[in-house]
Motif scaffolding. Structure first.
Motif, short mmCIF file in Angstrom:
data_model
loop_
_atom_site.label_atom_id
_atom_site.label_comp_id
_atom_site.label_asym_id
_atom_site.label_seq_id
_atom_site.Cartn_x
_atom_site.Cartn_y
_atom_site.Cartn_z
N GLU A 546 0.87 -1.22 -0.09
CA GLU A 546 0.11 0.03 0.01
C GLU A 546 0.96 1.14 -0.12
O GLU A 546 0.27 2.49 -0.10
CB GLU A 546 -1.03 0.12 1.26
N LEU A 547 2.29 1.07 0.33
CA LEU A 547 3.16 2.47 0.19
C LEU A 547 3.31 2.73 -1.18
O LEU A 547 4.33 2.26 -1.84
CB LEU A 547 4.36 1.86 0.91
N SER A 548 2.31 3.62 -1.75
CA SER A 548 2.53 3.97 -3.19
C SER A 548 3.52 4.72 -3.47
O SER A 548 3.69 5.10 -4.68
CB SER A 548 1.11 4.61 -3.51
N SER A 549 4.30 5.42 -2.53
CA SER A 549 5.44 6.25 -2.76
C SER A 549 6.74 5.48 -2.59
O SER A 549 7.82 6.15 -2.79
CB SER A 549 5.26 7.46 -1.93
N LEU A 550 6.77 4.33 -2.40
CA LEU A 550 8.01 3.51 -1.96
C LEU A 550 8.76 3.35 -3.16
O LEU A 550 8.54 2.78 -4.09
CB LEU A 550 7.77 2.10 -1.20
N THR A 551 10.44 3.91 -3.10
CA THR A 551 11.09 3.54 -4.18
C THR A 551 12.25 2.60 -3.71
O THR A 551 12.88 2.09 -4.46
CB THR A 551 11.56 4.80 -4.56
N LEU A 571 4.48 -1.39 -6.86
CA LEU A 571 5.20 -0.19 -6.33
C LEU A 571 6.09 0.53 -7.42
O LEU A 571 6.65 -0.21 -8.21
CB LEU A 571 5.72 -0.37 -4.94
N PRO A 572 6.39 1.76 -7.22
CA PRO A 572 7.47 2.38 -8.23
C PRO A 572 8.85 2.11 -7.61
O PRO A 572 9.87 2.75 -7.55
CB PRO A 572 7.11 3.82 -8.09
N LEU A 573 9.18 0.87 -7.20
CA LEU A 573 10.44 0.62 -6.48
C LEU A 573 11.36 0.79 -7.66
O LEU A 573 11.44 0.15 -8.77
CB LEU A 573 10.23 -1.09 -6.03
N GLU A 574 12.60 0.96 -7.31
CA GLU A 574 13.89 1.24 -7.91
C GLU A 574 14.93 0.44 -7.22
O GLU A 574 15.96 0.14 -7.96
CB GLU A 574 14.41 2.92 -7.80
N ASN A 575 14.88 0.10 -5.99
CA ASN A 575 15.67 -1.09 -5.34
C ASN A 575 15.06 -1.70 -4.27
O ASN A 575 14.53 -1.26 -3.55
CB ASN A 575 16.83 -0.30 -4.71
N LEU A 576 15.09 -3.14 -4.74
CA LEU A 576 14.53 -4.05 -3.41
C LEU A 576 15.51 -4.85 -3.32
O LEU A 576 16.01 -5.58 -4.16
CB LEU A 576 13.11 -4.83 -3.92
#
Length: 1024
Positions: A546-551, A571-576
């Protein structure tokens, strides 16, 4: 007696009717004519009525005898153009003050008939155009104030023909050219303000020496170069000297140290070198000196300690060295002691602050050592306690736990040990507390519950122990919380879910146990979450999806189990990073490009066999299944081959030619993201006009689908063409150099670029909802409700904030507009089209001026006024353009529309409308409900700040983001329960505090001060 009463009655009636017959005086009628030509928004001129005999008791009017001599309408909420041929009839007028109003138009030439005029104030108005040369007719004029107005062009020589002039204020008007030497004739001047204009680069004129009566000389931000001349030695009456924000070089002249009345010296933001003169102690009246942002060196002269009136002492960002003189502690008037970014050594005088009321102490980034002085808050007025990046040692004195005024405390990167004083954890006014990279110990105290204004807490890389107290949930305004690299233990408190504004949470490298609280999914603004290197167990909560801003999400080096939730791929993740856990199952395909999953023996990606123990079927079943699959595959291949043979001859030649042309075109591919691209495949899509999804001045944009099914947008640019002696590449080089090296969730991703000798292809992530401009100004515009528009505005602002503040060197977009803000499937904003972007070296940016360009670039309706006539680019030009975008979101209208009238754009139309309450609500998009009006007005105020006429008065993009955060739409319940009027809360409530606090962080104090002063001094701001 009755007979006498009748006689008296007749006499009274005779006098009354004889006076009434005369009616309102001629001057009163002139004033009524003036009133009828303007708009009295707040009805402050209601007592200007025709039934009076004289206007002498009217609001703002003063008479001498029966003649009107003074009109003072300053700070009145009036608008309209000053009518021509009206006020000039008041020939006895000695003072006219229209300052800080919304009056517009040109200089009324009939005022030149007012030969007795001694005071003329048109400051902070929209009155402008060229200043008439006939102004020399006002020979008795003593005060002329045109500051913050719209006057343009060169200063006429005739301005020097005003022999009685004592005050000349042209601050922040839009004058250009050179300062006319005729001004040297104004020998009666006591105050002159010529700063923040657009004059031609020149040295300080020698004719300033004739101003022997001058007390205030204000030349800030005028493109002055050369050295500070010795002519100032003639100005023996001088009290305040400001030549800051110029390009002055050389040393500080010794002659300045001989001016007996000098109280203020402002030389900051120049290129001065040499030392601070040892004779500075001669300036017995000196109360303020600011020589920051120069190249000065040497030690602090001992004579400074004799300046009994010294209050503000700023030497920051220079090359000063040596120790701080112990005598500085004896200065009883000292309030601001700011020496950061120098090379000072030794210790700070232990009794500094014992004899004065310090408000600001900042010695960060030096080579200072020894204990932290314990008396800095003795006066209980200290707001800033900043000494990070030094070598201070020992414990933090307990006395600072009772310093209730502290707002900004930063002492990271030192050698401090021991605990943080209990009271400091809960300081009620605290905004920033950073103490990372020390040797501090102890625990985080529950008293932190009282730090209700805290926005940043960073205690990482210390030796803190114990739990993270649940009282941390009281910090409702906190945006950054970092406690990594300590020995904190216990469970992660679920109360963190109450921190709705939290943007950064880093609890890595501790000993936290238990599970990850599912309630963290409520932290809707969270963009970075790092819980790595702890002892966490259990599954990854699906609520994190639900963390729609999480990158950035880092859960590595724990003992987590279960599967990676597929919802995270939204999510708009750039690094997981989930490496080195005990996770199992299949990693969701959408996370593959950004995920580090090594060290999980039971976790596999889509391409692996995932043959974990207990999940295999029997060998026999597998054999049967394999045989069936192989048989089906062979049968299908036979059918395919037979069918293909029927058409082979027909298309053989065509296919070979097409493929040969595409593959042999010598394509050169450069990748910037993890993506598999075949150059000829992309080129093929660009040859089909059915794939065009947009076009512009630089080329067309196509939609293409990669072999893995991923849609992309391809901008096709020509190779280049010669324009004069330069090769014009349609922005290809700028786009690649800019987007190829930056990463931000609100900046469109450049996946790769392909080039050959005919064209350039830029491959971007695909945005299914197109541009903001296309949606907003189409029939679909009504589908964008206010919450969605706000989210788009905030996202775009955060993208620009990254370019302006987090990129080194700084990047200026130069073409911010609604069509260059793209929307993904969730209507998240992405700033795009960097063909006009410029990378600015930070060493050249000391003011808004930035870098000079050879031609105007940008889009009509968005171009900042200073850019159009100076060709100087800077981040403030982007901010003006973004202000126009905000107006588009608020009004739903384009920057240029026929309904505005000829020569009127959206900015002018809105500025005219908002001078009245009725007009204010007329600018709001009618497609949105009235329930959103209050929230829209909050954003409108931010837009007006962005659109300030002078660049120095516009906020930075970091400030814009903060103000937009403060303008977040509230639910009906929040509005109903609010203690203050929602329309005023952004300035009278939290945002005013935030704006002032941001101002303290700014290196250019003028910008913040002038902006705040303008807002505070304008009670009719937005007509509310």
């Amino acid at each position: 007696m009755p007979f006498l009463n009748i006689i008296y009655l007749f006499i009274y009636l005779f006098i009354y009717f004889s006076r009434s017959a005369k009616g309102l005086s001629e001057e009163g009628q002139v004033l009524l004519q003036f009133k009828n030509n303007i708009t009295d928004v707040s009805h402050q001129l209601t007592n200007w009525v025709a039934t009076d005999l004289l206007p002498c008791n009217w609001t703002g009017i003063t008479c001498t005898g029966s003649s009107v001599t003074n009109i003072n309408l300053s700070n009145f909420n009036i608008s309209g153009e000053v009518p021509e041929g009206v006020l000039g009839q008041l020939t006895n007028l000695t003072a006219l003050d229209l300052g800080n109003t919304n009056m517009g138009g040109y200089f009324p030439l009939d005022l030149l008939n007012c030969s007795n005029l001694m005071t003329l104030n048109l400051s902070i108005t929209y009155i402008g155009g060229p200043l008439p040369t006939m102004i020399s007719q006002l020979t008795k004029l003593q005060i002329l104030d045109l500051s913050y107005s719209n006057f343009v062009g060169t200063i006429p020589d005739s301005l020097g023909e005003l022999p009685a002039l004592q005050l000349l204020n042209l601050k922040a008007a839009n004058f250009t050219g050179v300062l006319p030497s005729s001004l040297g004739k104004l020998t009666n001047l006591t105050e002159i303000y010529l700063g923040l204009a657009n004059f031609t680069l020149a040295a300080i004129p020698s004719w300033f020496a004739s101003f022997t009566k001058l007390k205030t000389l204000w030349l800030r931000g005028n493109l002055l170069n050369g050295s500070i001349p010795d002519i100032f030695a003639n100005l023996t009456e001088l009290v305040s000297l400001d030549v800051s924000e110029n390009q002055l070089t050389g040393s500080i002249p010794l002659s300045l140290m001989e001016l007996p009345n000098l109280e203020v010296i402002e030389l900051y933001a120049n290129q001065l070198s040499g030392e601070l003169p040892a004779t500075i102690g001669n300036l017995r009246s000196l109360s303020q000196i600011d020589v920051s942002q120069n190249e000065l060196s040497g030690a602090i002269p001992e004579s400074v300690t004799t300046l009994a009136n010294l209050s503000i002492f700023h030497l920051w960002q220079n090359n000063f060295s040596g120790s701080i003189p112990p005598g500085m502690a004896n200065l009883q008037a000292l309030t601001e002691f700011v020496l950061f970014e120098n090379h000072f050594t030794g210790s700070v005088p232990g009794n500094l602050g014992q004899n004065c009321n310090l408000t600001r102490f900042d010695v960060s980034t030096n080579l200072l050592s020894g204990p932290v002085p314990a008396h800095l808050c003795d006066g209980q007025q200290l707001i800033e306690l900043i000494f990070f990046n030094n070598m201070f040692s020992g414990m933090m004195p307990d006395v600072y736990g009772s310093c209730m005024t502290l707002a900004r405390v930063r002492f990271e990167i030192n050698k401090l040990s021991g605990p943080i004083p209990d009271g400091l954890w809960g300081a009620p006014e605290m905004l920033i507390l950073t103490a990372h990279n020390n040797m501090l110990n102890g625990s985080i105290q529950p008293t932190i519950r009282s730090a209700l204004n805290l926005g940043t807490l960073d205690i990482s890389s210390n030796w803190f122990v114990g739990p993270l107290p649940q009282e941390i949930g009281n910090l409702l305004l906190i945006q950054k919380l970092s406690a990594s690299g300590n020995n904190l233990s216990g469970s992660i408190p679920p109360q963190l879910s109450d921190l709705s504004r939290l943007n950064w949470l880093d609890l890595s490298q501790n000993a936290f146990m238990g599970g990850i609280p599912a309630a963290l999914g409520n932290c809707s603004h969270l963009s970075t979450l790092n819980l790595s290197m702890n002892l966490l167990t259990g599954p990854i909560p699906s609520e994190l999806g639900e963390l729609s801003s999480l990158t950035v999400l880092d859960l590595s080096h724990n003992a987590l189990t279960g599967e990676v939730p597929s919802i995270l791929s939204r999510l708009p993740l750039e690094n997981l990073d989930v490496s080195y856990n005990n996770l199992s199952g299949v990693l969701p395909p959408g996370l593959l490009p950004v995920t580090d999953a090594k060290g999980n023996p039971y976790l596999c990606d889509v391409a692996s066999n995932c043959e974990a123990s207990g999940q295999q079927t029997s060998s026999k079943s597998n054999g049967v299944m394999v045989s069936a699959v192989v048989g089906t595959f062979v049968a299908a291949m036979i059918v395919l081959i037979v069918g293909s043979c029927c058409f082979y001859r027909r298309y053989k030649i065509f296919n070979e030619q097409r493929k040969g042309l595409l593959q042999n075109a010598s394509w050169h591919l450069t990748s910037f993201q993890k993506v598999t691209v075949k150059e000829y495949e992309i080129a093929e899509f660009c040859n089909n006009p059915d794939n065009v999804i947009g076009s512009g001045g630089s080329g067309k944009v196509y939609k293409a689908v990669l072999s893995n099914g991923q849609p992309v947008a391809v901008k096709k640019l020509g190779w280049g063409e010669m324009k004069g002696d330069a090769l014009h590449d349609h922005g290809f080089r700028a786009e690649v150099e800019t987007l190829g090296k930056i990463r931000h969730r609100n900046i469109v991703k450049l996946l790769c670029c392909c080039s050959n000798n005919e064209s350039n292809l830029l491959v971007y992530e695909y945005m299914p909802n197109g541009s903001l401009g296309d949606i907003l100004h189409s029939t679909k515009g009504g589908t964008l409700d206010w919450a969605m528009r706000y989210r788009i505005a905030l996202g775009a602002a955060q993208g620009l904030e990254y370019l302006h503040h987090d990129c080194l060197p700084q990047i200026v977009h130069r073409d911010v507009k609604s069509n260059n803000i793209l929307l993904d499937a969730d209507y998240e904003a992405h700033v795009a089209d960097f063909g006009l972007a410029r990378v600015l070296e930070t060493t050249t940016i000391t003011t808004w001026r930035g870098e000079s360009m050879s031609a105007v670039a940008g889009s009509y309706g968005y171009i900042a006024p200073e850019y159009a006539y100076t060709l100087n680019i800077g981040e403030k030009s982007d901010i003006y353009s973004f202000g126009v975008v905000l107006l588009e979101l608020i009004t739903g209208k384009r920057p240029i529309e026929a309904m505005f009238g000829e020569g009127v754009d959206l900015v002018k139309w809105v500025m005219d409308k908002i001078q009245s309450t009725e007009g204010l609500y007329e600018v709001l998009d009618t497609r949105l409900g009235r329930a959103a009006h209050d929230d829209m007005i909050l954003m409108l105020r931010v837009a007006v700040l962005c659109l300030c006429r002078h660049p120095n008065n516009r906020p930075s993009m970091r400030e814009v983001v903060q103000l937009l955060v403060e303008a977040e739409p509230k639910s009906y319940e929040e509005k109903f329960n609010s203690k203050s009027n929602i329309s005023d809360s952004i300035w009278q409530g939290t945002a005013t505090t935030q704006m002032k606090n941001i101002a303290k962080d700014m290196t250019n104090k003028t910008k913040a001060t002038d902006t705040m002063n303008y807002i505070v001094a304008t009670p009719n701001f937005l007509g509310l």
